[in-house]
Design a protein around this motif. Structure first.
Motif, PDB file in Angstrom:
ATOM      1  N   VAL A   9     -11.563 -37.787 -74.318  1.00  0.00           N
ATOM      2  CA  VAL A   9     -11.279 -37.453 -75.506  1.00  0.00           C
ATOM      3  C   VAL A   9     -12.557 -37.870 -76.211  1.00  0.00           C
ATOM      4  CG1 VAL A   9     -10.969 -40.638 -76.153  1.00  0.00           C
ATOM      5  CG2 VAL A   9      -9.288 -39.343 -73.782  1.00  0.00           C
ATOM      6  N   ILE A  13     -11.651 -36.433 -80.366  1.00  0.00           N
ATOM      7  CA  ILE A  13     -11.967 -37.355 -81.396  1.00  0.00           C
ATOM      8  C   ILE A  13     -12.974 -35.797 -81.992  1.00  0.00           C
ATOM      9  CG2 ILE A  13     -12.965 -38.665 -82.532  1.00  0.00           C
ATOM     10  CD1 ILE A  13     -11.723 -40.345 -80.279  1.00  0.00           C
ATOM     11  N   ILE A 174     -12.440 -44.781 -89.552  1.00  0.00           N
ATOM     12  CA  ILE A 174     -12.244 -43.290 -88.919  1.00  0.00           C
ATOM     13  C   ILE A 174     -11.422 -42.127 -89.710  1.00  0.00           C
ATOM     14  CG2 ILE A 174     -10.312 -44.293 -87.232  1.00  0.00           C
ATOM     15  CD1 ILE A 174     -10.776 -41.805 -85.281  1.00  0.00           C
ATOM     16  N   MET A 178      -3.311 -43.548 -90.673  1.00  0.00           N
ATOM     17  CA  MET A 178      -3.042 -44.525 -89.847  1.00  0.00           C
ATOM     18  C   MET A 178      -1.952 -45.556 -90.516  1.00  0.00           C
ATOM     19  SD  MET A 178      -5.495 -43.960 -86.948  1.00  0.00           S
ATOM     20  CE  MET A 178      -4.662 -44.731 -85.685  1.00  0.00           C
ATOM     21  N   GLU A 193      -5.091 -48.365 -84.672  1.00  0.00           N
ATOM     22  CA  GLU A 193      -6.494 -48.988 -84.496  1.00  0.00           C
ATOM     23  C   GLU A 193      -6.990 -48.349 -85.304  1.00  0.00           C
ATOM     24  OE1 GLU A 193      -9.501 -49.611 -80.649  1.00  0.00           O
ATOM     25  OE2 GLU A 193      -8.244 -47.938 -80.902  1.00  0.00           O
ATOM     26  N   SER A 327      -4.811 -37.587 -81.840  1.00  0.00           N
ATOM     27  CA  SER A 327      -5.596 -38.149 -80.583  1.00  0.00           C
ATOM     28  C   SER A 327      -4.614 -39.254 -80.197  1.00  0.00           C
ATOM     29  CB  SER A 327      -6.415 -39.048 -81.055  1.00  0.00           C
ATOM     30  OG  SER A 327      -6.800 -39.673 -81.067  1.00  0.00           O
ATOM     31  N   ALA A 328      -4.774 -39.846 -78.894  1.00  0.00           N
ATOM     32  CA  ALA A 328      -3.715 -40.663 -77.873  1.00  0.00           C
ATOM     33  C   ALA A 328      -4.478 -42.121 -78.023  1.00  0.00           C
ATOM     34  CB  ALA A 328      -4.166 -40.801 -77.056  1.00  0.00           C
ATOM     35  N   LEU A 329      -3.798 -43.246 -78.647  1.00  0.00           N
ATOM     36  CA  LEU A 329      -3.739 -44.644 -78.540  1.00  0.00           C
ATOM     37  C   LEU A 329      -2.838 -45.616 -77.955  1.00  0.00           C
ATOM     38  CD1 LEU A 329      -5.414 -46.368 -80.400  1.00  0.00           C
ATOM     39  CD2 LEU A 329      -3.109 -46.436 -82.042  1.00  0.00           C
ATOM     40  N   GLU A 330      -4.058 -46.655 -77.440  1.00  0.00           N
ATOM     41  CA  GLU A 330      -2.991 -47.347 -75.935  1.00  0.00           C
ATOM     42  C   GLU A 330      -2.012 -48.305 -76.719  1.00  0.00           C
ATOM     43  OE1 GLU A 330      -6.484 -47.415 -76.801  1.00  0.00           O
ATOM     44  OE2 GLU A 330      -7.095 -49.257 -77.825  1.00  0.00           O
ATOM     45  N   HIS A 354      -7.265 -42.867 -68.766  1.00  0.00           N
ATOM     46  CA  HIS A 354      -7.623 -44.349 -70.201  1.00  0.00           C
ATOM     47  C   HIS A 354      -7.534 -44.901 -71.186  1.00  0.00           C
ATOM     48  CE1 HIS A 354     -10.883 -43.927 -73.560  1.00  0.00           C
ATOM     49  NE2 HIS A 354     -10.091 -43.973 -74.283  1.00  0.00           N
ATOM     50  N   GLU A 355      -6.302 -44.726 -71.339  1.00  0.00           N
ATOM     51  CA  GLU A 355      -4.817 -45.159 -71.919  1.00  0.00           C
ATOM     52  C   GLU A 355      -4.512 -46.832 -71.273  1.00  0.00           C
ATOM     53  OE1 GLU A 355      -5.663 -44.588 -75.024  1.00  0.00           O
ATOM     54  OE2 GLU A 355      -6.240 -42.745 -74.999  1.00  0.00           O
ATOM     55  N   HIS A 358      -6.834 -48.454 -70.703  1.00  0.00           N
ATOM     56  CA  HIS A 358      -7.498 -50.156 -72.117  1.00  0.00           C
ATOM     57  C   HIS A 358      -6.324 -51.599 -71.714  1.00  0.00           C
ATOM     58  CE1 HIS A 358      -9.886 -48.388 -74.654  1.00  0.00           C
ATOM     59  NE2 HIS A 358      -9.186 -47.233 -74.984  1.00  0.00           N
ATOM     60  N   GLU A 377     -14.412 -48.922 -75.793  1.00  0.00           N
ATOM     61  CA  GLU A 377     -13.597 -47.487 -75.149  1.00  0.00           C
ATOM     62  C   GLU A 377     -14.287 -47.481 -73.289  1.00  0.00           C
ATOM     63  OE1 GLU A 377     -11.627 -45.860 -76.393  1.00  0.00           O
ATOM     64  OE2 GLU A 377     -10.737 -47.122 -77.768  1.00  0.00           O
ATOM     65  N   PHE A 426     -15.235 -44.943 -83.591  1.00  0.00           N
ATOM     66  CA  PHE A 426     -15.089 -44.411 -82.457  1.00  0.00           C
ATOM     67  C   PHE A 426     -15.955 -42.680 -81.831  1.00  0.00           C
ATOM     68  CE2 PHE A 426     -11.009 -46.460 -84.123  1.00  0.00           C
ATOM     69  CZ  PHE A 426     -11.123 -47.096 -83.256  1.00  0.00           C
ATOM     70  N   TYR A 431     -18.350 -44.250 -76.654  1.00  0.00           N
ATOM     71  CA  TYR A 431     -17.110 -43.412 -75.223  1.00  0.00           C
ATOM     72  C   TYR A 431     -18.162 -43.435 -73.949  1.00  0.00           C
ATOM     73  CZ  TYR A 431     -12.497 -42.781 -78.093  1.00  0.00           C
ATOM     74  OH  TYR A 431     -11.608 -43.017 -78.355  1.00  0.00           O
TER      75      TYR A 431
HETATM   76  N1  ARG Z   1      -8.517 -46.409 -78.636  1.00  0.00           N
HETATM   77  C1  ARG Z   1      -8.284 -45.196 -79.275  1.00  0.00           C
HETATM   78  C2  ARG Z   1      -8.544 -43.854 -77.839  1.00  0.00           C
HETATM   79  O1  ARG Z   1      -9.745 -44.192 -77.500  1.00  0.00           O
HETATM   80  C3  ARG Z   1      -9.054 -44.317 -79.844  1.00  0.00           C
HETATM   81  C4  ARG Z   1      -9.185 -43.394 -81.049  1.00  0.00           C
HETATM   82  C5  ARG Z   1      -9.063 -42.919 -81.304  1.00  0.00           C
HETATM   83  N2  ARG Z   1      -7.900 -42.987 -82.931  1.00  0.00           N
HETATM   84  C6  ARG Z   1      -7.721 -43.871 -83.673  1.00  0.00           C
HETATM   85  N3  ARG Z   1      -7.289 -43.148 -84.583  1.00  0.00           N
HETATM   86  N4  ARG Z   1      -8.051 -45.103 -83.794  1.00  0.00           N
HETATM   87  O2  ARG Z   1      -7.271 -44.075 -76.601  1.00  0.00           O
END
Ligand code: ARG
Ligand code: ZN
Length: 500
Positions: A9, A13, A174, A178, A193, A327-330, A354-355, A358, A377, A426, A431
């Motif tokens: 992850v 980024i 970041i 968003m 986020e 990316s991915a977001l939870e 990972h997600e 979270h 993280e 981030f 992480y």
């Molecule tokens: N909490 C997210 C993850 O690690 C953070 C992704 C970072 N990108 C963002 N746009 N906040 O899964």
């Protein structure tokens, strides 16, 4: 047997930051949010104002923030939100929102005026308990003057009606757009986020003020509109469909989402049966069968993490997949994945874990200060390693931990995970070294105490807020050990400590 030795992850980024189609280097200085979108002063029509002059918002300046250690201006003080009711109509052509958001809050002090965070849109009117009130807007703050001072402990409902075209923002944290985004295939989705909740909702935009949410999202039929929580009903009327979603557990504003488009909501019955959690995914056409086979593992993942972390904290789970998200977001109960994350089975499995992790660490247990982001993280990264231990054995996990440690050794320019910079929230240290904090803790206290710590932490702070000091105190009390040096060196030391 294990090939991956680096944090997927975090790498995603970093890659984003180097990608010419991305939004700039990771070392981006501070990027101010563009608040010029916000209209300046607006007042309700004269006929709706009260005859008495509104009380002066003299002390509102003290309420325009919550004193977050990294982003002091985020959020607002003087009240706490209990519930948001979001009634939002989205017309993809021409991309407009017409919305009414009701905010049920309790004052924590007398309020002659108070503020919400909100960027963009034209506000049609604002009421408090049904009475029109006057308001002003400045720098992302929406300052509202009730007709009479709200007393301490009073519950009041603020309703904000607005319209306009949603647009993403770039936060200081970041360099990625968003908030409300539109993918190349026409799917609209929200990823916020840490602080883009205010780009689509009037909100107390700080994770120290969690609230429950209900959503009524109206879109042209047959588009799908998904949001956090459980789908309660879907109503149709003259070519429009209203999707009603309920999020019954408290949620931080950065985790609120909608995903709208030509999508299918698929119930994963096998995962639901395995885990006892209602699993549903929100997917576009064209996901490969290899990727779908990985997605089917969510049931086993839920089962495994319920064993290690305690019962899954919410009423449903699943993912949404959109194109072009870096990316991915939870997002709570509905993690969102860019297609890039889904295409490679190995990466997909890691990020799924990972997600999902979270949902416990970040979503149910939420840091009340962004400076404690490692509590999100670091835990989600360590969960990736626990999954490797579970599926491939202890040697594979040890190799992964070793590879990640070496990776951190090469990144000596990064701040320690307990002190993340505001303009690179981030970063990989949060992480990876964040995950190594938990590895070091486990080595120090032993497996029995370590897993007892995880279960106790997840139970004690379930659906609440937490600071790093709370986790340290709990670890010391469960293990009966003094862990000051361990946490000091791993969380805050300039030097990377020796791997136990
Ligand atoms: N909490 C997210 C993850 O690690 C953070 C992704 C970072 N990108 C963002 N746009 N906040 O899964
Ligand atoms: Zn994460």
């Amino acid at each position: 047997m294990l090939r991956r030795s680096v944090p997927v992850v975090a790498i995603a980024i970093v890659l984003t930051a180097c990608n010419p189609s991305g939004f700039g280097p990771a070392t981006f200085d501070s990027i101010a949010v563009d608040t010029t979108l916000a209209p300046t002063t607006t007042s309700p029509p004269a006929s709706t104002t009260t005859t008495a002059a509104p009380p002066p918002p003299s002390d509102v300046a003290d309420l325009l923030g919550l004193g977050d250690s990294l982003y002091p201006e985020l959020g607002n003080s003087g009240y706490e939100v209990n519930h948001y009711s979001v009634d939002l109509t989205f017309d993809p052509e021409p991309k407009t929102i017409t919305a009414r958001v009701e905010i049920e809050a309790t004052a924590t002090q007398p309020l002659a005026a108070f503020s919400l965070d909100f960027i963009g849109f034209d506000i049609a009117d604002i009421t408090i308990d049904g009475d029109p009130v006057s308001f002003t807007r400045q720098d992302g703050e929406l300052i509202i003057e009730p007709n009479a001072t709200i007393t301490a402990d009073q519950q009041f409902v603020t309703a904000v009606s607005y319209t306009g075209t949603p647009a993403p923002i770039v936060s200081q944290a970041i360099p990625i757009e968003m908030g409300w985004r539109t993918d190349p295939t026409g799917i609209n989705y929200v990823v916020s986020e840490p602080d883009a909740g205010r780009s689509w909702l009037p909100v107390n935009d700080h994770p120290s003020d969690k609230a429950t949410y209900s959503f009524r999202i109206t879109v042209p039929d047959p588009l799908v509109a998904a949001a956090n929580g459980v789908l309660v009903e879907r109503l149709t009327d003259l070519g429009w469909a209203t999707w009603v979603w309920e999020s019954a557990q408290p949620m931080a504003s950065y985790l609120a989402t909608v995903v709208i488009g030509d999508l299918e909501i698929t119930e994963d019955e096998a995962s639901t049966a395995t885990s006892g959690v209602a699993v549903r995914n929100v997917l576009p056409d064209g996901i490969s069968s290899n990727s779908l086979a990985v997605l089917d593992k969510q049931g086993e993942m839920l089962e495994f993490f319920a064993d290690v972390f305690g019962p899954y904290p919410f009423d449903a789970y699943g993912i949404a997949v959109v194109d072009g998200f870096e990316s991915a977001l939870e997002n709570q109960t509905l993690s969102i994945f860019g297609t890039y994350m889904v295409e490679s089975p190995r990466l997909f499995e890691t990020v799924l874990v990972h997600e999902l992790a979270h949902q416990w660490f970040g979503n149910s247990i939420t840091p009340t200060d962004w400076g404690d982001i490692w509590l999100n993280e670091g835990f989600a990264t360590y969960a990736e390693w626990l999954w490797i231990e579970h599926t491939e054995g202890p040697a594979a996990m040890a190799a992964t931990v070793g590879g990640n440690y070496r990776q951190m050794g090469l990144a000596s320019d990064l701040d320690p995970p307990g002190n993340p910079p505001a303009d690179d929230l981030f970063n990989a240290s949060v992480y990876v070294r964040g995950g190594l904090v938990l590895h070091a803790l486990r080595s120090e206290v032993g497996d029995d105490a370590f897993f007892e710590i995880l279960l106790t932490y997840a139970a004690e702070y379930r659906n609440g807020g937490v600071r790093t000091a709370d986790f340290i105190e709990l670890s010391e009390s469960v293990s009966g050990q003094d862990l000051t040096d361990l946490f000091d060196s791993w969380l805050y030391g300039d030097e990377l400590p020796t791997l136990p």
